[in-house]
Design a protein around this motif. Structure first.
Motif, PDB file in Angstrom:
ATOM      1  N   GLN A   1       0.862  -1.075   0.140  1.00 51.65           N
ATOM      2  CA  GLN A   1      -0.178  -0.025   0.229  1.00 51.65           C
ATOM      3  C   GLN A   1       0.746   1.180   0.203  1.00 51.65           C
ATOM      4  N   ASN A   2       0.777   2.015   1.172  1.00 47.96           N
ATOM      5  CA  ASN A   2       1.546   3.413   0.985  1.00 47.96           C
ATOM      6  C   ASN A   2       2.763   3.158   1.669  1.00 47.96           C
ATOM      7  N   GLN A   3       3.341   2.097   1.910  1.00 54.74           N
ATOM      8  CA  GLN A   3       4.782   2.073   2.908  1.00 54.74           C
ATOM      9  C   GLN A   3       5.591   2.340   1.531  1.00 54.74           C
ATOM     10  N   LYS A   4       7.000   2.680   2.012  1.00 54.14           N
ATOM     11  CA  LYS A   4       8.178   2.908   1.248  1.00 54.14           C
ATOM     12  C   LYS A   4       8.594   1.516   0.875  1.00 54.14           C
ATOM     13  N   ILE A   5       8.679   1.469  -0.627  1.00 56.35           N
ATOM     14  CA  ILE A   5       9.336   0.175  -1.097  1.00 56.35           C
ATOM     15  C   ILE A   5      10.257   0.539  -2.318  1.00 56.35           C
ATOM     16  N   VAL A   6      11.366  -0.040  -2.147  1.00 54.38           N
ATOM     17  CA  VAL A   6      12.460   0.043  -2.967  1.00 54.38           C
ATOM     18  C   VAL A   6      12.844  -1.226  -3.646  1.00 54.38           C
ATOM     19  N   ILE A   7      12.712  -1.333  -5.037  1.00 50.98           N
ATOM     20  CA  ILE A   7      12.881  -2.466  -5.689  1.00 50.98           C
ATOM     21  C   ILE A   7      14.113  -2.533  -6.803  1.00 50.98           C
ATOM     22  N   ASN A   8      15.206  -2.884  -6.172  1.00 49.43           N
ATOM     23  CA  ASN A   8      16.661  -3.113  -7.076  1.00 49.43           C
ATOM     24  C   ASN A   8      16.545  -4.219  -8.309  1.00 49.43           C
ATOM     25  N   PHE A   9      16.954  -3.736  -9.558  1.00 49.82           N
ATOM     26  CA  PHE A   9      16.762  -4.532 -10.769  1.00 49.82           C
ATOM     27  C   PHE A   9      18.333  -5.110 -10.985  1.00 49.82           C
ATOM     28  N   PRO A  10      18.592  -6.153 -11.558  1.00 48.39           N
ATOM     29  CA  PRO A  10      19.684  -6.644 -12.148  1.00 48.39           C
ATOM     30  C   PRO A  10      20.426  -5.519 -13.314  1.00 48.39           C
ATOM     31  N   ASP A  11      21.472  -5.611 -13.180  1.00 47.10           N
ATOM     32  CA  ASP A  11      22.066  -4.801 -14.486  1.00 47.10           C
ATOM     33  C   ASP A  11      21.689  -5.181 -15.680  1.00 47.10           C
ATOM     34  N   ASN A  12      21.288  -4.270 -16.512  1.00 51.51           N
ATOM     35  CA  ASN A  12      20.851  -4.642 -18.365  1.00 51.51           C
ATOM     36  C   ASN A  12      19.774  -5.522 -18.275  1.00 51.51           C
ATOM     37  N   GLU A  13      19.162  -5.762 -17.054  1.00 53.04           N
ATOM     38  CA  GLU A  13      17.642  -6.346 -17.164  1.00 53.04           C
ATOM     39  C   GLU A  13      16.660  -5.691 -18.094  1.00 53.04           C
ATOM     40  N   ILE A  14      16.449  -4.505 -17.582  1.00 51.62           N
ATOM     41  CA  ILE A  14      15.124  -3.629 -18.395  1.00 51.62           C
ATOM     42  C   ILE A  14      16.119  -2.518 -18.927  1.00 51.62           C
ATOM     43  N   LYS A  15      16.126  -2.508 -20.205  1.00 50.41           N
ATOM     44  CA  LYS A  15      16.826  -1.421 -21.077  1.00 50.41           C
ATOM     45  C   LYS A  15      16.068  -0.587 -21.782  1.00 50.41           C
ATOM     46  N   PHE A  16      16.382   0.765 -21.967  1.00 45.76           N
ATOM     47  CA  PHE A  16      15.496   1.631 -22.643  1.00 45.76           C
ATOM     48  C   PHE A  16      16.446   2.502 -23.446  1.00 45.76           C
ATOM     49  N   SER A  17      16.030   2.861 -24.545  1.00 41.96           N
ATOM     50  CA  SER A  17      16.682   3.755 -25.584  1.00 41.96           C
ATOM     51  C   SER A  17      16.454   5.087 -25.094  1.00 41.96           C
ATOM     52  N   GLN A  18      17.086   6.029 -25.759  1.00 45.00           N
ATOM     53  CA  GLN A  18      16.989   7.720 -25.650  1.00 45.00           C
ATOM     54  C   GLN A  18      15.703   8.019 -26.122  1.00 45.00           C
ATOM     55  N   GLY A  19      14.727   8.560 -25.293  1.00 43.63           N
ATOM     56  CA  GLY A  19      13.426   8.746 -25.959  1.00 43.63           C
ATOM     57  C   GLY A  19      12.346   8.093 -25.829  1.00 43.63           C
TER      58      GLY A  19
END
Length: 321
Positions: A117-135
């Protein structure tokens, strides 16, 4: 040969900075880097810059450069919902106050949102797992955290996130038409409306000057980038707000006075132009060399906006004995 290689590397790094793009299309900046903030648990520096999303939630937020997702934070008391990207040039970008994320991320965190719910959560992801291009669209604007209205807060940090840099130095954002204003002086605790060429009095070893100064643009106030104080044509004090360390983030009174307030729609801050500490944003402190036998001083203040445009303000100081 070593100097040539170093010069080439410097050029390549500079070019990579200039290739960063704004996170919001056809937008403009509503808050500048290192402005004073009195919201949240403790007063702090503004760690980035804000882009208008035209007071609307759900406006697409784009990756300023190619990279991969480092982490997502939910319900942070200051930043609200956050996404952080790692870029191949060694820098990270942070986007805050978000309402929702790209569908790939949204699907991953949906169950966590329902559980915590409203608790603070931090989710760390492995390197290069989810990639995005510029834009690419990585998220959507919101007003989570301490945001008063929807906008996109952008930060640029080093790879271990111990330093925050002024994103304007990295982005190709056109300087808006505006005016640098010095509205008010406080000298040794006494307030004055600033008047060009006026003579103000002070007592003691040196004048404790505070200034209420800003860039006025689009009926909005933006904080300054740098302030230089000259007394008798000598540079005695220099504040440069181009980066803030993690250790300094909750120490805004290095630069600002206790008279400052910035919460909600209220923004009235005073830059201290007298010595308390050297280091961090304080680049020059020559007050110990100020001539205590002199009673009349010519003063010049150079105020630089976030795009490094400068305006000079002059007045005189008279010592009362």
């Amino acid at each position: 040969m070593k100097k040539t290689v170093a010069f080439i590397l410097l050029i390549l790094i500079t070019l990579s900075f200039s290739n960063f793009i704004p996170p919001v299309d056809d937008s403009y900046i509503t808050s500048s880097f290192a402005e004073f903030r009195s919201t949240g648990n403790l007063p702090h520096f503004h760690g980035g810059i804000d882009f208008s999303t035209f007071s609307k939630e759900g406006i697409p937020i784009k990756a300023i450069y190619e990279g991969y997702v480092v982490r997502v934070e939910l319900n942070d008391p200051i930043y609200g919902n956050v996404i952080v990207l790692q870029h191949p040039n060694g820098y990270r970008s942070l986007y805050a106050h978000l309402s929702n994320f790209n569908y790939t991320i949204e699907n991953i965190i949906k169950s966590l949102q329902e559980e915590f719910q409203n608790q603070k959560i931090v989710i760390n992801f492995p390197d290069n797992e989810i990639k995005f291009s510029q834009g690419d669209i990585i998220a959507y604007s919101g007003k989570t955290g301490e945001a008063v209205k929807p906008h996109c807060h952008l930060e640029i940090r080093n790879s271990d996130e111990t330093l925050m840099f002024d994103p304007i130095d990295f982005l190709n954002v056109q300087a808006p038409n505006g005016e640098i204003i010095l509205k008010e002086l406080i000298i040794n605790g006494k307030s004055y409306n600033y008047t060009e060429g006026e003579t103000y009095s002070f007592k003691g070893e040196y004048p404790k000057i505070e200034i209420n100064s800003y860039l006025f643009v689009n009926n909005n106030l933006l904080g300054l980038k740098e302030i230089k104080l000259y007394i008798a044509n000598k540079l005695v004090y220099d504040i440069l707000l181009d980066e803030v360390s993690k250790e300094e983030f909750y120490k805004p009174y290095i630069v600002y006075s206790k008279d400052s307030i910035a919460a909600g729609y209220i923004y009235k801050t005073y830059y201290k132009l007298y010595p308390e500490i050297l280091g961090g944003p304080i680049k020059v402190n020559n007050f110990p060399t100020l001539n205590t036998n002199t009673d009349f001083f010519q003063v010049r203040i150079e105020a630089y906006d976030p795009w490094k445009r400068v305006k000079e303000f002059t007045f005189n100081l008279k010592r009362e004995r």
